[in-house]
Design a protein around this motif. Structure first.
Motif, PDB file in Angstrom:
ATOM      1  N   ARG A  28       0.597  -1.459   0.019  1.00 46.45           N
ATOM      2  CA  ARG A  28       0.221   0.034  -0.162  1.00 46.45           C
ATOM      3  C   ARG A  28       0.657   1.322   0.368  1.00 46.45           C
ATOM      4  O   ARG A  28       0.291   2.666  -0.863  1.00 46.45           O
ATOM      5  CB  ARG A  28      -0.598  -0.475   0.864  1.00 46.45           C
ATOM      6  N   MET A  29       1.465   1.208   0.730  1.00 42.70           N
ATOM      7  CA  MET A  29       2.532   2.411   0.858  1.00 42.70           C
ATOM      8  C   MET A  29       3.652   2.867  -0.850  1.00 42.70           C
ATOM      9  O   MET A  29       3.534   3.610  -0.978  1.00 42.70           O
ATOM     10  CB  MET A  29       3.920   1.644   1.259  1.00 42.70           C
ATOM     11  N   TRP A  30       3.851   1.142  -1.196  1.00 42.11           N
ATOM     12  CA  TRP A  30       4.259   1.808  -2.640  1.00 42.11           C
ATOM     13  C   TRP A  30       3.197   2.333  -4.162  1.00 42.11           C
ATOM     14  O   TRP A  30       4.076   2.753  -4.709  1.00 42.11           O
ATOM     15  CB  TRP A  30       4.821   0.103  -2.840  1.00 42.11           C
ATOM     16  N   TYR A  31       1.415   1.464  -3.390  1.00 41.68           N
ATOM     17  CA  TYR A  31       0.716   1.924  -4.780  1.00 41.68           C
ATOM     18  C   TYR A  31       0.543   3.936  -4.661  1.00 41.68           C
ATOM     19  O   TYR A  31       0.718   4.453  -5.036  1.00 41.68           O
ATOM     20  CB  TYR A  31      -0.044   1.697  -4.337  1.00 41.68           C
ATOM     21  N   PHE A  32       0.963   4.208  -2.963  1.00 43.74           N
ATOM     22  CA  PHE A  32       0.764   5.829  -2.773  1.00 43.74           C
ATOM     23  C   PHE A  32       1.748   6.629  -3.293  1.00 43.74           C
ATOM     24  O   PHE A  32       1.422   7.502  -3.716  1.00 43.74           O
ATOM     25  CB  PHE A  32       0.281   5.791  -1.212  1.00 43.74           C
ATOM     26  N   THR A  33       2.953   5.887  -3.455  1.00 46.84           N
ATOM     27  CA  THR A  33       4.368   6.783  -2.960  1.00 46.84           C
ATOM     28  C   THR A  33       4.845   6.482  -4.795  1.00 46.84           C
ATOM     29  O   THR A  33       5.716   7.325  -5.213  1.00 46.84           O
ATOM     30  CB  THR A  33       5.088   6.371  -2.191  1.00 46.84           C
ATOM     31  N   ILE A  34       4.355   5.831  -5.307  1.00 48.80           N
ATOM     32  CA  ILE A  34       5.091   5.188  -6.424  1.00 48.80           C
ATOM     33  C   ILE A  34       4.110   5.089  -7.976  1.00 48.80           C
ATOM     34  O   ILE A  34       3.755   6.514  -8.242  1.00 48.80           O
ATOM     35  CB  ILE A  34       5.487   3.992  -6.966  1.00 48.80           C
ATOM     36  N   LEU A  35       3.064   4.035  -7.954  1.00 47.64           N
ATOM     37  CA  LEU A  35       2.385   3.614  -8.641  1.00 47.64           C
ATOM     38  C   LEU A  35       1.260   4.483  -8.589  1.00 47.64           C
ATOM     39  O   LEU A  35       0.765   5.185  -9.797  1.00 47.64           O
ATOM     40  CB  LEU A  35       1.457   2.559  -7.862  1.00 47.64           C
ATOM     41  N   LYS A  36       0.393   5.818  -7.947  1.00 39.78           N
ATOM     42  CA  LYS A  36      -0.658   6.459  -8.014  1.00 39.78           C
ATOM     43  C   LYS A  36      -0.140   8.064  -8.408  1.00 39.78           C
ATOM     44  O   LYS A  36      -0.318   8.365  -9.073  1.00 39.78           O
ATOM     45  CB  LYS A  36      -1.157   6.708  -6.226  1.00 39.78           C
ATOM     46  N   ARG A  37       1.392   7.752  -7.768  1.00 40.74           N
ATOM     47  CA  ARG A  37       1.939   9.090  -8.801  1.00 40.74           C
ATOM     48  C   ARG A  37       2.623   9.319  -9.737  1.00 40.74           C
ATOM     49  O   ARG A  37       3.127  10.375 -10.909  1.00 40.74           O
ATOM     50  CB  ARG A  37       3.034   9.899  -7.322  1.00 40.74           C
TER      51      ARG A  37
END
Length: 350
Positions: free
Chosen positions: A165-174
């Motif tokens: 989820r951290m990866w999703y918020f900080t990398i994927l979603k951006r």
């Protein structure tokens, strides 16, 4: 368009933020921060995002994890807005956002709920020990299995999904498009920062604090390995026994100093301790003490008549493994390491 949450400042205050509304955006905090750079400027930006209620921007930011809270920003703030404490509060808030269970936020915002969790674990332990008729050998046997399965279970069921989820918020979603090569090229940053936290050496007057944290991390991880994988409490190997004693003493000494520092409030970083900070250092302190005493009682053939000491150790271990590690301040150690990892991936993607 960024989603604005007007109530965000009130929410952050539940995680320990203080007078962030006092900030008038002078930039003193950023100018005195030795870790702030042109590419990663903080903490002023984080303060502004918080005041403006830019929740999505905060959730996708890695900057709170790049801060090691030396306290210079808070000391030099002309408005006493405590930007350093805001960065700490944002880390607590972010752990709650990463946590898919929602329990991190509940525990951070309510210390009585944390205590209730501790009591429930204690009750479960006493009930389990009673079913075994308080037979110490059987309790220690199952206690060892608990150590192994709690580590595996907490990581796979809670921490790993949270990291994703951290990866999703900080990398994927951006929409950071990093090649696969960047992920394995940056892996060294993950482990270097996880074990050494070398970035904190760039903070002013932080050398001794860094050394304490470095020794504590090594002591904690090695004691974990010694008790779980080398089965310290049941082995007769002299080297393993001495190693376990040394590791537990290291944890005891370092955490005792941490507790004293928070009591004395002799540094900026220790002046605004939250319940989660106290739970972390006190339970880690007891982890070292009780592990040492349990092994000592085993070596002196006193454990059979003093089974309570192992039960106390198991209580501390259970509360640590099931509450503090997955939902408390221990996660900062994990998320900060991955924060550095993701920051490196972002850098390589440019």
């Amino acid at each position: 368009m960024a989603l604005i949450q007007p109530e965000l400042t009130k929410e952050l205050k539940k995680y320990g933020a203080s007078d962030l509304d006092a900030c008038y955006n002078c930039g003193t905090c950023t100018s005195v921060c030795s870790l702030s750079s042109e590419d990663n400027s903080f903490p002023r930006e984080m303060v502004r995002y918080s005041v403006l209620g830019l929740e999505d921007d905060l959730k996708s930011s890695l900057k709170p994890w790049l801060c090691y809270y030396c306290g210079q920003c808070t000391t030099n703030c002309p408005q006493e807005a405590a930007p350093g404490e805001l960065m700490m509060s944002l880390r607590r808030w972010l752990t709650a956002k990463y946590d898919w269970t929602g329990l991190s936020g509940l525990f951070y915002k309510s210390w009585p709920l944390t205590v209730l969790g501790f009591i429930l674990i204690l009750a479960a332990e006493i009930g389990f020990a009673a079913r075994l008729h308080f037979h110490i050998d059987r309790i220690m046997h199952y206690g060892h299995y608990f150590e192994m399965f709690s580590i595996l279970g907490v990581f796979t069921v809670i921490l790993l999904p949270n990291i994703i989820r951290m990866w999703y918020f900080t990398i994927l979603k951006r929409k950071i498009k990093a090649p696969l090569k960047a992920y394995y090229t940056a892996i060294s940053d993950l482990f270097v920062h996880m074990f050494t936290q070398k970035r904190s050496l760039d903070c002013e007057d932080n050398k001794f604090r860094w050394l304490e944290h470095f020794v504590l991390v090594l002591g904690y991880l090695s004691l974990l390995f010694t008790t779980v994988f080398l089965n310290w409490f049941e082995t007769n190997n002299l080297f393993i026994n001495i190693l376990g004693y040394v590791e537990s003493i290291v944890i005891f000494v370092v955490t005792f100093d941490f507790v004293l520092s928070r009591i004395k409030k002799n540094k900026e970083m220790n002046k605004r301790s939250q319940p989660s900070d106290w739970f972390f250092v006190i339970w880690l302190f007891f982890m070292g003490v009780t592990a040492f005493v349990v092994r000592l009682f085993i070596d002196l053939n006193l454990i059979e008549t003093n089974s309570w000491i192992y039960l106390f150790h198991l209580m501390i271990l259970g509360q640590w493994a099931l509450i503090i590690v997955p939902f408390g301040k221990w996660t900062h150690f994990l998320y900060r390491s991955f924060g550095m990892y993701f920051a490196k991936i972002e850098e390589l993607a440019k």
